[in-house]
Design a protein around this motif. Structure first.
Motif, PDB file in Angstrom:
ATOM      1  N   TRP A 130       0.835  -1.200   0.000  1.00 47.49           N
ATOM      2  CA  TRP A 130       0.000   0.000   0.000  1.00 47.49           C
ATOM      3  C   TRP A 130       0.868   1.248   0.000  1.00 47.49           C
ATOM      4  CZ3 TRP A 130      -3.487  -1.547   4.746  1.00 47.49           C
ATOM      5  CH2 TRP A 130      -4.273  -2.643   4.402  1.00 47.49           C
ATOM      6  N   VAL A 131       1.927   1.221   0.811  1.00 48.59           N
ATOM      7  CA  VAL A 131       2.838   2.366   0.900  1.00 48.59           C
ATOM      8  C   VAL A 131       3.565   2.558  -0.433  1.00 48.59           C
ATOM      9  CG1 VAL A 131       4.910   3.260   2.040  1.00 48.59           C
ATOM     10  CG2 VAL A 131       3.090   2.185   3.398  1.00 48.59           C
ATOM     11  N   GLN A 149      10.590   7.821  -9.288  1.00 49.82           N
ATOM     12  CA  GLN A 149      10.908   6.839 -10.328  1.00 49.82           C
ATOM     13  C   GLN A 149      10.740   5.393  -9.866  1.00 49.82           C
ATOM     14  OE1 GLN A 149      11.476   7.801 -13.522  1.00 49.82           O
ATOM     15  NE2 GLN A 149      10.907   9.749 -12.622  1.00 49.82           N
ATOM     16  N   ASP A 150      10.981   5.134  -8.588  1.00 48.60           N
ATOM     17  CA  ASP A 150      10.897   3.778  -8.053  1.00 48.60           C
ATOM     18  C   ASP A 150      10.735   3.890  -6.548  1.00 48.60           C
ATOM     19  OD1 ASP A 150      10.985   0.935  -8.175  1.00 48.60           O
ATOM     20  OD2 ASP A 150      13.090   0.960  -7.589  1.00 48.60           O
ATOM     21  N   VAL A 151      10.109   2.888  -5.939  1.00 47.70           N
ATOM     22  CA  VAL A 151       9.900   2.894  -4.494  1.00 47.70           C
ATOM     23  C   VAL A 151      10.216   1.513  -3.939  1.00 47.70           C
ATOM     24  CG1 VAL A 151       8.263   3.296  -2.610  1.00 47.70           C
ATOM     25  CG2 VAL A 151       7.979   4.514  -4.775  1.00 47.70           C
ATOM     26  N   GLN A 152      10.965   1.494  -2.856  1.00 45.73           N
ATOM     27  CA  GLN A 152      11.221   0.256  -2.127  1.00 45.73           C
ATOM     28  C   GLN A 152      10.850   0.506  -0.675  1.00 45.73           C
ATOM     29  OE1 GLN A 152      15.318  -0.739  -2.795  1.00 45.73           O
ATOM     30  NE2 GLN A 152      14.831  -1.909  -4.617  1.00 45.73           N
ATOM     31  N   VAL A 153      10.077  -0.420  -0.105  1.00 45.20           N
ATOM     32  CA  VAL A 153       9.648  -0.298   1.278  1.00 45.20           C
ATOM     33  C   VAL A 153      10.228  -1.465   2.062  1.00 45.20           C
ATOM     34  CG1 VAL A 153       7.672  -0.231   2.843  1.00 45.20           C
ATOM     35  CG2 VAL A 153       7.511   0.851   0.581  1.00 45.20           C
ATOM     36  N   GLU A 154      10.885  -1.126   3.171  1.00 45.52           N
ATOM     37  CA  GLU A 154      11.441  -2.152   4.043  1.00 45.52           C
ATOM     38  C   GLU A 154      10.766  -2.051   5.408  1.00 45.52           C
ATOM     39  OE1 GLU A 154      15.664  -3.388   6.138  1.00 45.52           O
ATOM     40  OE2 GLU A 154      15.701  -2.101   4.376  1.00 45.52           O
ATOM     41  N   MET A 155      10.279  -3.191   5.891  1.00 42.18           N
ATOM     42  CA  MET A 155       9.659  -3.246   7.207  1.00 42.18           C
ATOM     43  C   MET A 155      10.752  -3.437   8.252  1.00 42.18           C
ATOM     44  SD  MET A 155       6.564  -3.021   8.376  1.00 42.18           S
ATOM     45  CE  MET A 155       5.582  -3.464   6.965  1.00 42.18           C
ATOM     46  N   VAL A 156      10.765  -2.590   9.276  1.00 37.71           N
ATOM     47  CA  VAL A 156      11.739  -2.688  10.361  1.00 37.71           C
ATOM     48  C   VAL A 156      10.987  -2.669  11.692  1.00 37.71           C
ATOM     49  CG1 VAL A 156      13.605  -1.605   9.038  1.00 37.71           C
ATOM     50  CG2 VAL A 156      12.118  -0.188  10.430  1.00 37.71           C
ATOM     51  N   PHE A 157      11.577  -3.269  12.693  1.00 35.92           N
ATOM     52  CA  PHE A 157      10.939  -3.298  14.008  1.00 35.92           C
ATOM     53  C   PHE A 157      11.872  -2.810  15.113  1.00 35.92           C
ATOM     54  CE2 PHE A 157       8.546  -6.249  11.414  1.00 35.92           C
ATOM     55  CZ  PHE A 157       7.258  -5.760  11.614  1.00 35.92           C
ATOM     56  N   ASP A 158      12.956  -2.131  14.715  1.00 39.89           N
ATOM     57  CA  ASP A 158      13.887  -1.587  15.677  1.00 39.89           C
ATOM     58  C   ASP A 158      14.152  -0.138  15.312  1.00 39.89           C
ATOM     59  OD1 ASP A 158      15.651  -1.503  17.826  1.00 39.89           O
ATOM     60  OD2 ASP A 158      17.362  -2.067  16.569  1.00 39.89           O
ATOM     61  N   PRO A 159      13.768   0.811  16.113  1.00 33.53           N
ATOM     62  CA  PRO A 159      13.168   0.628  17.425  1.00 33.53           C
ATOM     63  C   PRO A 159      11.696   0.244  17.291  1.00 33.53           C
ATOM     64  CG  PRO A 159      13.274   2.965  16.927  1.00 33.53           C
ATOM     65  CD  PRO A 159      13.947   2.240  15.795  1.00 33.53           C
ATOM     66  N   PRO A 160      11.159  -0.433  18.300  1.00 35.11           N
ATOM     67  CA  PRO A 160       9.747  -0.794  18.251  1.00 35.11           C
ATOM     68  C   PRO A 160       8.875   0.459  18.294  1.00 35.11           C
ATOM     69  CG  PRO A 160      10.836  -1.778  20.174  1.00 35.11           C
ATOM     70  CD  PRO A 160      11.838  -0.915  19.486  1.00 35.11           C
ATOM     71  N   TRP A 161       7.742   0.382  17.623  1.00 36.25           N
ATOM     72  CA  TRP A 161       6.796   1.492  17.646  1.00 36.25           C
ATOM     73  C   TRP A 161       6.177   1.608  19.033  1.00 36.25           C
ATOM     74  CZ3 TRP A 161       1.598   2.038  18.729  1.00 36.25           C
ATOM     75  CH2 TRP A 161       1.024   3.265  18.380  1.00 36.25           C
ATOM     76  N   THR A 162       5.985   2.840  19.473  1.00 34.69           N
ATOM     77  CA  THR A 162       5.261   3.118  20.712  1.00 34.69           C
ATOM     78  C   THR A 162       4.295   4.269  20.435  1.00 34.69           C
ATOM     79  OG1 THR A 162       6.867   4.735  21.513  1.00 34.69           O
ATOM     80  CG2 THR A 162       7.222   2.420  22.160  1.00 34.69           C
ATOM     81  N   PRO A 163       3.244   4.403  21.226  1.00 36.43           N
ATOM     82  CA  PRO A 163       2.282   5.489  21.003  1.00 36.43           C
ATOM     83  C   PRO A 163       2.907   6.884  21.071  1.00 36.43           C
ATOM     84  CG  PRO A 163       1.330   3.840  22.456  1.00 36.43           C
ATOM     85  CD  PRO A 163       2.784   3.475  22.266  1.00 36.43           C
ATOM     86  N   GLU A 164       4.046   7.021  21.720  1.00 36.93           N
ATOM     87  CA  GLU A 164       4.710   8.321  21.798  1.00 36.93           C
ATOM     88  C   GLU A 164       5.177   8.815  20.430  1.00 36.93           C
ATOM     89  OE1 GLU A 164       5.633   5.710  23.960  1.00 36.93           O
ATOM     90  OE2 GLU A 164       4.324   6.523  25.511  1.00 36.93           O
ATOM     91  N   ARG A 165       5.258   7.918  19.455  1.00 37.79           N
ATOM     92  CA  ARG A 165       5.683   8.299  18.105  1.00 37.79           C
ATOM     93  C   ARG A 165       4.575   9.027  17.346  1.00 37.79           C
ATOM     94  NH1 ARG A 165      10.226   7.098  16.065  1.00 37.79           N
ATOM     95  NH2 ARG A 165       9.373   7.262  13.984  1.00 37.79           N
ATOM     96  N   MET A 166       3.350   8.944  17.836  1.00 36.13           N
ATOM     97  CA  MET A 166       2.232   9.589  17.152  1.00 36.13           C
ATOM     98  C   MET A 166       2.344  11.106  17.240  1.00 36.13           C
ATOM     99  SD  MET A 166      -1.198   7.389  17.983  1.00 36.13           S
ATOM    100  CE  MET A 166      -1.108   7.556  19.751  1.00 36.13           C
ATOM    101  N   SER A 167       1.922  11.754  16.187  1.00 35.18           N
ATOM    102  CA  SER A 167       1.877  13.216  16.206  1.00 35.18           C
ATOM    103  C   SER A 167       0.740  13.658  17.120  1.00 35.18           C
ATOM    104  CB  SER A 167       1.642  13.748  14.794  1.00 35.18           C
ATOM    105  OG  SER A 167       0.318  13.444  14.383  1.00 35.18           O
ATOM    106  N   GLU A 168       0.759  14.915  17.476  1.00 44.07           N
ATOM    107  CA  GLU A 168      -0.323  15.480  18.284  1.00 44.07           C
ATOM    108  C   GLU A 168      -1.650  15.334  17.540  1.00 44.07           C
ATOM    109  OE1 GLU A 168      -1.136  19.852  19.925  1.00 44.07           O
ATOM    110  OE2 GLU A 168       0.785  19.025  20.565  1.00 44.07           O
TER     111      GLU A 168
END
Length: 133
Positions: A93-94, A105-124
């Motif tokens: 989708w991304v 011209q081209d897009v590559q998406v890599e899934m990473v889990f470090d650092p783990p997501w936390t709710p603090e990463r959300m914008s206001e």
């Protein structure tokens, strides 16, 4: 992608969604790079987590976006949880959304889990949308 030919646009993990230009100088003119960055962010904001009514950019799921001199885009992203039911679909989708941005011209998406997501990463904005304020 060579380091000298890269103009990274990054989201700082310590400051959710603080898109900034940094790193080596790009062969892409500054105004064009700025517009390309804005268009990529706008495209990222069209992709929503199906379980949370907030786009993936405001959720803080995008960790890094690199744009090289050939306008190839590399994205590092994560999920709210490694076992997310759309883990296999979300990178596509991304990729599809960002590929529609003019000039990409081209897009590559890599899934990473470090650092783990936390709710603090959300914008206001995301926190308001889900009622955390």
């Amino acid at each position: 992608m060579t380091e000298t030919a890269t103009a990274p646009t990054t989201t700082d993990p310590q400051a959710p969604n603080a898109a900034e230009l940094s790193g080596p100088t790009s062969a892409i003119p500054a105004e064009e790079l700025e517009q390309l960055t804005e268009d990529i962010i706008a495209a990222l904001k069209t992709v929503y987590d199906p379980e949370i009514p907030v786009d993936i950019y405001e959720l803080g799921l995008i960790y890094k976006v690199d744009i090289d001199d050939n306008r190839k885009v590399s994205i590092h992203m994560t999920l709210t949880a490694p076992g997310c039911p759309v883990a296999g679909e979300m990178p596509g989708w991304v990729e599809n959304a960002v590929a529609t941005a003019p000039g990409v011209q081209d897009v590559q998406v890599e899934m990473v889990f470090d650092p783990p997501w936390t709710p603090e990463r959300m914008s206001e904005e995301a926190q308001v949308a889900i009622g955390w304020f």
